[in-house]
Design a protein around this motif. Structure first.
Motif, PDB file in Angstrom:
ATOM      1  N   SER A 190      11.738  -0.967  -3.200  1.00 43.59           N
ATOM      2  CA  SER A 190      12.335  -2.070  -2.427  1.00 43.59           C
ATOM      3  C   SER A 190      11.234  -3.008  -1.909  1.00 43.59           C
ATOM      4  CB  SER A 190      13.187  -1.529  -1.273  1.00 43.59           C
ATOM      5  OG  SER A 190      12.371  -1.005  -0.245  1.00 43.59           O
ATOM      6  N   TYR A 234       3.616  -5.614   2.662  1.00 44.59           N
ATOM      7  CA  TYR A 234       4.965  -5.070   2.849  1.00 44.59           C
ATOM      8  C   TYR A 234       4.884  -3.614   3.282  1.00 44.59           C
ATOM      9  CZ  TYR A 234       6.131  -9.305   0.449  1.00 44.59           C
ATOM     10  OH  TYR A 234       6.243 -10.629   0.131  1.00 44.59           O
ATOM     11  N   THR A 270      14.674   0.976   5.940  1.00 44.43           N
ATOM     12  CA  THR A 270      14.553   2.307   5.325  1.00 44.43           C
ATOM     13  C   THR A 270      15.581   2.460   4.201  1.00 44.43           C
ATOM     14  OG1 THR A 270      13.856   3.201   7.441  1.00 44.43           O
ATOM     15  CG2 THR A 270      14.678   4.789   5.823  1.00 44.43           C
ATOM     16  N   LYS A 285      10.784   2.974   7.689  1.00 44.68           N
ATOM     17  CA  LYS A 285      10.800   4.446   7.673  1.00 44.68           C
ATOM     18  C   LYS A 285       9.647   4.999   8.503  1.00 44.68           C
ATOM     19  CE  LYS A 285      10.616   8.704   5.850  1.00 44.68           C
ATOM     20  NZ  LYS A 285       9.209   8.873   5.593  1.00 44.68           N
ATOM     21  N   ASP A 286       8.456   4.388   8.356  1.00 42.65           N
ATOM     22  CA  ASP A 286       7.282   4.821   9.123  1.00 42.65           C
ATOM     23  C   ASP A 286       7.083   3.843  10.281  1.00 42.65           C
ATOM     24  OD1 ASP A 286       5.902   7.034   7.279  1.00 42.65           O
ATOM     25  OD2 ASP A 286       6.775   5.491   6.029  1.00 42.65           O
ATOM     26  N   PRO A 340       0.830  -1.208   0.000  1.00 44.19           N
ATOM     27  CA  PRO A 340       0.000   0.000   0.000  1.00 44.19           C
ATOM     28  C   PRO A 340       0.867   1.261   0.000  1.00 44.19           C
ATOM     29  CG  PRO A 340       0.000  -1.022   2.196  1.00 44.19           C
ATOM     30  CD  PRO A 340       0.933  -1.836   1.340  1.00 44.19           C
ATOM     31  N   GLN A 371       3.764   3.742  12.246  1.00 39.14           N
ATOM     32  CA  GLN A 371       2.708   3.191  11.389  1.00 39.14           C
ATOM     33  C   GLN A 371       2.805   1.667  11.332  1.00 39.14           C
ATOM     34  OE1 GLN A 371       1.485   5.008   7.511  1.00 39.14           O
ATOM     35  NE2 GLN A 371       2.799   3.447   6.656  1.00 39.14           N
TER      36      GLN A 371
HETATM   37  P1  AMP Z   1       3.834   6.237   1.562  1.00 39.03           P
HETATM   38  O1  AMP Z   1       3.578   6.242   0.086  1.00 39.03           O
HETATM   39  O2  AMP Z   1       4.768   7.309   2.008  1.00 39.03           O
HETATM   40  O3  AMP Z   1       2.555   6.167   2.363  1.00 39.03           O
HETATM   41  O4  AMP Z   1       4.609   4.887   1.881  1.00 39.03           O
HETATM   42  C1  AMP Z   1       4.130   3.639   1.470  1.00 39.03           C
HETATM   43  C2  AMP Z   1       4.983   2.548   2.083  1.00 39.03           C
HETATM   44  O5  AMP Z   1       6.336   2.704   1.671  1.00 39.03           O
HETATM   45  C3  AMP Z   1       4.977   2.578   3.617  1.00 39.03           C
HETATM   46  O6  AMP Z   1       4.968   1.252   4.117  1.00 39.03           O
HETATM   47  C4  AMP Z   1       6.283   3.271   3.917  1.00 39.03           C
HETATM   48  O7  AMP Z   1       6.822   2.931   5.188  1.00 39.03           O
HETATM   49  C5  AMP Z   1       7.161   2.742   2.802  1.00 39.03           C
HETATM   50  N1  AMP Z   1       8.297   3.657   2.607  1.00 39.03           N
HETATM   51  C6  AMP Z   1       8.242   4.995   2.399  1.00 39.03           C
HETATM   52  N2  AMP Z   1       9.490   5.514   2.327  1.00 39.03           N
HETATM   53  C7  AMP Z   1      10.346   4.486   2.505  1.00 39.03           C
HETATM   54  C8  AMP Z   1      11.765   4.370   2.552  1.00 39.03           C
HETATM   55  N3  AMP Z   1      12.568   5.425   2.409  1.00 39.03           N
HETATM   56  N4  AMP Z   1      12.307   3.149   2.759  1.00 39.03           N
HETATM   57  C9  AMP Z   1      11.500   2.057   2.931  1.00 39.03           C
HETATM   58  N5  AMP Z   1      10.170   2.099   2.889  1.00 39.03           N
HETATM   59  C10 AMP Z   1       9.585   3.297   2.682  1.00 39.03           C
END
Ligand code: AMP
Length: 283
Positions: free
Chosen positions: A39, A145, A175, A149-150, A28, A153
């Motif tokens: 990743s 997955y 991250t 980073k969050d 998501p 959450q």
């Molecule tokens: P977002 O689009 O920011 O809501 O993130 C979607 C998913 O990608 C969430 O599970 C985030 O934790 C993950 N995510 C965002 N940035 C990173 C990052 N730099 N490294 C790893 N996972 C990330």
């Protein structure tokens, strides 16, 4: 790669895959994809047969004064990245598809949602938990997955799925960072050149904390004050919080032991950046 916008069509497509014995992985996101998202998609590609990526900027998780309207979006670029990462389905619903008129039900994970980012973003994690449960019910994945980073959450989503007996495996991946250490984020696009240069202090401060701990420091207050000093000296960022917490339940730690999650949120202009590291403390 299929781009699907309705829940009905998503269900139909996924039922067909499941009927032929395929396993489903789910990532998501809110789009404006970068290497961090990639990743997660890559890991799904390694683990399961079919990878579903959702792109939905969830209004429920934005406060009234937050950046919902200006949140960065680029669906064409996202499609290219998704294709490159062998995504099978992009689920790209409208707000009406997810929250039709008359929608009334919300999910809230008590306690965990009120800590850290929950303090300055009231209601945020309720919005996250609600949309994640809805999306999981729609996609019905074997594995989901999320990114470390969050961190908050990830803890909240895990707890919600466990408490509500939702049979999905959750994998949290490390991250992904820019070459200079800044954690990748869609919101980094808000940074001016100066803010972008200064924002590297966040990872530097986290690493300073790690070094202090390795050298024997065990008092959380000393670690946090050291980080705050560095951030204030090397940037114009405005600190929201810096804390040492228990990585499982986010409770505040005063004396460091076992596994410590060091978390921070700092505002650089329009961008509220978050980052964290987990440090194993040797007794
Ligand atoms: P977002 O689009 O920011 O809501 O993130 C979607 C998913 O990608 C969430 O599970 C985030 O934790 C993950 N995510 C965002 N940035 C990173 C990052 N730099 N490294 C790893 N996972 C990330």
């Amino acid at each position: 790669m299929k781009i699907i916008t309705s829940v009905k069509s998503l269900r139909h497509t996924i039922d067909k895959f499941k009927g032929s014995g395929k396993t489903i992985g789910f990532v998501p996101t809110m789009g404006f994809l970068h290497e961090g998202h990639a990743s997660l998609l890559r890991q799904s590609g390694r683990d399961v047969d079919v990878t579903v990526l959702s792109i939905f900027v969830n209004p429920l998780q934005f406060g009234p004064a937050e950046d919902l309207k200006n949140y960065p979006r680029d669906i064409k670029k996202d499609e290219l990245l998704a294709k490159k990462e062998n995504v099978d389905i992009i689920f790209y619903p409208s707000v009406d598809e997810i929250y039709p008129t008359g929608f009334l039900t919300h999910v809230y994970v008590d306690d965990l949602s009120d800590r850290l980012c929950g303090k300055s973003r009231p209601g945020h994690f309720g919005g996250v938990a609600t949309v994640v449960l809805k999306l999981v019910n729609m996609v019905d994945p074997d594995v989901m997955y999320l990114g470390q980073k969050d961190a908050q959450q990830a803890v909240i989503v895990r707890k919600m799925l466990q408490d509500l007996n939702v049979p999905v495996k959750v994998k949290i991946l490390p991250t992904v960072r820019e070459a200079d250490g800044l954690a990748m984020s869609s919101r980094n696009s808000y940074l001016s050149l100066r803010e972008r240069r200064e924002a590297i202090v966040l990872y530097k401060a986290l690493n300073q904390a790690k070094t202090l701990i390795k050298n024997g420091e065990r008092t959380a207050k000393t670690i946090v004050l050291g980080m705050a000093k560095m951030i204030q000296e090397e940037s114009q960022g405005i600190i929201d919080y810096i804390q040492c917490v228990n990585a499982q339940n986010l409770s505040v730690i005063d004396v460091l032991k076992n596994e410590v999650l060091i978390v921070l949120a700092v505002k650089f202009g329009r961008a509220r950046l978050i980052d964290n590291i987990i440090v194993r403390v040797n007794e």
